[in-house]
Enzyme design. Structure first.
Site, mmCIF file in Angstrom:
data_model
loop_
_atom_site.group_PDB
_atom_site.id
_atom_site.type_symbol
_atom_site.label_atom_id
_atom_site.label_comp_id
_atom_site.label_asym_id
_atom_site.label_seq_id
_atom_site.Cartn_x
_atom_site.Cartn_y
_atom_site.Cartn_z
ATOM 1 N N ASP A 1 0.848 -1.183 0.000
ATOM 2 C CA ASP A 1 0.000 0.000 0.000
ATOM 3 C C ASP A 1 0.888 1.238 0.000
ATOM 4 O O ASP A 1 1.921 1.257 0.656
ATOM 5 C CB ASP A 1 -0.889 -0.039 1.247
ATOM 6 C CG ASP A 1 -2.029 0.936 1.141
ATOM 7 O OD1 ASP A 1 -2.171 1.555 0.081
ATOM 8 O OD2 ASP A 1 -2.778 1.086 2.115
ATOM 9 N N ASN B 1 -10.127 -2.811 -6.838
ATOM 10 C CA ASN B 1 -9.328 -1.840 -7.586
ATOM 11 C C ASN B 1 -9.868 -1.583 -8.986
ATOM 12 O O ASN B 1 -9.495 -0.610 -9.623
ATOM 13 C CB ASN B 1 -7.876 -2.325 -7.709
ATOM 14 C CG ASN B 1 -7.116 -2.179 -6.421
ATOM 15 O OD1 ASN B 1 -6.191 -2.904 -6.149
ATOM 16 N ND2 ASN B 1 -7.526 -1.234 -5.594
ATOM 17 N N SER C 1 -8.160 -4.965 4.734
ATOM 18 C CA SER C 1 -8.662 -4.667 3.391
ATOM 19 C C SER C 1 -8.905 -5.930 2.568
ATOM 20 O O SER C 1 -8.429 -6.037 1.443
ATOM 21 C CB SER C 1 -7.697 -3.761 2.638
ATOM 22 O OG SER C 1 -7.587 -2.546 3.282
ATOM 23 N N SER D 1 -6.513 -5.690 -6.059
ATOM 24 C CA SER D 1 -7.735 -6.158 -5.426
ATOM 25 C C SER D 1 -8.873 -6.072 -6.434
ATOM 26 O O SER D 1 -8.834 -5.270 -7.364
ATOM 27 C CB SER D 1 -8.035 -5.280 -4.219
ATOM 28 O OG SER D 1 -9.389 -5.303 -3.930
#
Lengths: 344, 374
Positions: free
Chosen positions: A75, A123, A256, A120
């Site tokens: 991240d 995303n 997340s 992800s």
């Protein structure tokens, strides 16, 4: 005890001010230091020295216990790009580079499996250009990894790459590419790299539920599902059960939707405030050293203590104040008791 | 698909017919068999984690040249892992011992630094407990909370039982901790609280817990103004209202007014245990397989929404903030489906259920930004 509210407000204000200036100050200092560091590193002597020390440290740590499965949530690439006023793409590229260096280190430490949260499913909600850039970058990086894994001179030689996640969300061209890379590197055994590309943990669990149900229907062997079998069906094969060390950068303290199943039982979760591209060798080294240190003690305790003792004997901490029990008879005798009325 | 949900509930949780004085389940072990991550297990303290023992452990690795992982828990049975000797191949024996020796040195340095950090953290915690003090006054707690931008809708806390001889140990200590958290949560104005303990001790001691919550709330709010509360066990689908209110089986997870129609429920406390984690998901899979085999459900019907709604039904919704009152984050098997975006908060090296962790957790939550995917 209650602190008067006036003082409390002062406290809060002061704290905020301190935090803000501290952050800015730290950032400036770090940037300066990094620049100086980069300059020093431009001398070949120093870079040689740095590499030698790094190698040496890695060798030292690798004789102790090391986690089998290390996982990264990468991240902070975009914030990194923003803080340096670079285009977003550069941030992602820098992130890819960090991953590569950390992979080398992990492999040499003796870590068996590394997984990384590359993309992800959520995303896909990002702007289209960015998604496309990421996809492009990903294919380039993937080719690079595959080439390295097949090049026997490279430190990554002999590693296996698996791309896990909901592949149905990818374009057919992408799917072909990932399949090809997996095919090329499938003989590697020492070291496995799982790249989670469109992945979310809930999707993983859902996928496993579907798979298990399908299996049950085909084999007609119902109610044979248990946690072990269920886990084995997950994306990451036999590394699905547990991830010893999960590292998340850039300050958020949440998962997340990543590795929920692997991490929720007895994994060490480390949160770091640095942005992913800045996440350095030393930071990771310290995290693994910490894990290794505590693991040594834990294993020693396990070896030398039965479960019974562990549960019933592990009472007060030595680090806390000692509580000693004392019986009344041990006290010195009190003075004579005399009543004011003078009676006996 | 409301019909299916009903069916699921029936098949998965046969209504418990026992009197509810004590809910006993055989599948819960008496003592904790949870293996915490290394740091948490060592920092938990206890006789076996003394400094001398740590020293012994660290130095013992020199002697143990054939160090093998004791429990390779990563290896799921039935699966084979490639076996490689990455060390023996390219390193001499002497060199190996040399590196081990250096590793011990490194460990000792690290241990000393960590001890310093531990003391520093402890000091910090003591100062925090002076700054943040609730003084058993709900107004003060509310005042602390009012300045925050937002508070979580659902709060979760992981509790663990301490050894019986310890201060705040045993089941009583656990119940006391639980009820303290309930009081803070009520005062902060949060309506939902999830209390998790690995062994399900809270679930087994519901009557005592209700009593404890009642007396603690009375301490905070005064005996005549005890707020209404509901204690819920999602696993057996039971809800208990107030101290002696009737117990009822509700179908939905929403807060329903209890016997006291006029004022609503101030807090709903859900009790979860390890049973609600992986096991529930696997049970759900079994049920779905059964339903599929009798053609009541097709595999293509199993979607994220269905699974999510089922698990919400069986365990409850996802909490927004998870507080842990131990020294180093240890999720202890908290239901995996439900920690997707949950914020975690814990204080390093803290080992007690204290108010400063609670309020600082809320502070962190107020400052955090959630951006799914972005």
């Amino acid at each position: 005890m209650k602190v008067p509210s006036v003082i409390q407000i002062q406290f809060v204000a002061l704290r905020r001010l301190l935090a803000e200036t501290k952050e800015q100050f730290c950032f400036a200092i770090k940037n300066k230091l990094r620049r100086i560091f980069g300059w020093i590193m431009s001398f070949s002597l120093f870079s040689w020295l740095y590499r030698t020390i790094q190698n040496f440290l890695i060798k030292v740590l690798s004789v102790g216990p090391v986690p089998e499965h290390v996982s990264f949530i990468m991240d902070g690439n975009r914030r990194y790009a923003k803080s340096r006023k670079l285009p977003v793409k550069k941030g992602h590229e820098a992130g890819g580079l960090t991953l590569l260096t950390l992979l080398y280190i992990c492999k040499r430490l003796g870590v068996r499996c590394v997984s990384a949260y590359a993309f992800s499913i959520e995303n896909f909600n990002r702007p289209k250009e960015e998604v496309d850039t990421l996809m492009n970058l990903f294919t380039i990086k993937l080719d690079e990894f595959a080439k390295r894994a097949n090049d026997y001179k490279d430190p990554l030689y002999g590693s296996k790459i698996r791309i896990v996640g909901d592949q149905s969300l990818l374009s057919p061209g992408m799917r072909e590419k990932t399949a090809k890379v997996e095919e090329i590197t499938k003989h590697g055994g020492d070291f496995t790299l799982y790249i989670c590309f469109p992945y979310t943990s809930r999707n993983d669990i859902l996928h496993t539920i579907q798979g298990s149900v399908q299996d049950c229907l085909q084999n007609k062997s119902q109610s044979k599902i248990d946690i072990k079998k269920f886990t084995n069906k997950m994306y990451m094969d036999f590394y699905s059960n547990k991830c010893e060390l999960l590292i998340r950068t850039s300050g958020h303290r949440r998962l997340s939707d990543y590795m929920l199943w692997q991490v929720h039982e007895n994994a060490t979760i480390e949160f770091s405030d640095t942005l992913w591209p800045n996440f350095s060798f030393l930071a990771m080294y310290l995290m693994i050293l910490k894990w290794s240190f505590f693991c040594t003690i834990q294993r020693y305790n396990e070896r030398n203590h039965t479960l019974f003792e562990r549960v019933y004997e592990g009472v007060p901490s030595i680090l806390k104040r000692k509580k000693t029990s004392i019986s009344l008879h041990q006290f010195p005798n009190p003075p004579i008791s005399v009543s004011i009325t003078g009676e006996d | 698909m409301p019909t299916m949900i009903k069916k699921d509930d029936k098949t998965m949780d046969p209504p418990n017919e026992k009197p509810h004085k004590k809910i006993e389940r055989d599948d819960i072990p008496e003592s904790s068999n949870h293996i915490p991550p290394p740091e948490a297990s060592v920092l938990r303290g206890g006789k076996i984690n003394s400094k001398t023992r740590a020293m012994k452990a660290v130095t013992s690795i020199i002697v143990n040249t054939d160090e093998k992982p004791q429990k390779s828990s990563n290896k799921v049975d039935g699966a084979e892992k490639p076996e490689t000797g990455h060390w023996s191949s390219n390193i001499g024996k002497f060199e190996y011992i040399f590196y081990k020796f250096l590793l011990v040195m490194l460990y000792i340095c690290f241990g000393l630094l960590r001890y310093g950090q531990y003391q520093y953290n402890k000091m910090k915690l003591r100062i925090f407990s002076i700054i943040y003090n609730h003084a058993y006054t709900p107004q003060l707690i509310r005042q602390d909370v009012v300045s925050l931008k937002k508070i979580p809708k659902r709060l979760a806390a992981i509790l663990e039982i301490k050894p019986v001889g310890d201060v705040g140990g045993g089941v009583t200590g656990l119940l006391n901790d639980a009820s303290e958290i309930v009081c803070w949560t009520v005062s902060a104005g949060i309506k939902h609280l999830v209390l998790y303990d690995y062994d399900g001790l809270l679930q087994r001691n519901v009557p005592e817990l209700r009593k404890e919550i009642h007396s603690n709330l009375a301490k905070y709010f005064g005996p005549s103004h005890v707020p209404n509360y509901a204690v819920k066990i999602p696993h057996s689908n039971k809800t208990f209202y107030n101290l002696d209110g009737i117990e009822s089986e509700t179908d939905s997870g929403e807060v329903v007014n209890g016997n006291d129609e006029g004022s609503g429920i101030a807090i709903e406390v859900s009790l979860l245990s390890n049973r609600d984690g992986r096991e529930t998901i696997v049970d759900l899979t079994k049920t779905m397989a059964e339903l599929c085999s009798v053609n009541e459900l097709s595999v293509s019907d199993i979607t994220m929404d269905l699974v999510d709604s089922e698990l919400k039904q069986l365990v409850g919704p996802e909490p927004d903030l998870l507080l842990y009152f131990g020294p180093s984050l240890d999720l202890q098997g908290f239901p995996p489906w439900h920690i997707r975006l949950t914020e975690f908060y814990w204080e390093k090296d803290n080992n007690e259920v204290i108010y400063s962790v609670f309020i600082r957790g809320l502070r962190q939550y107020a400052g955090c930004k959630v951006n799914v995917g972005k």
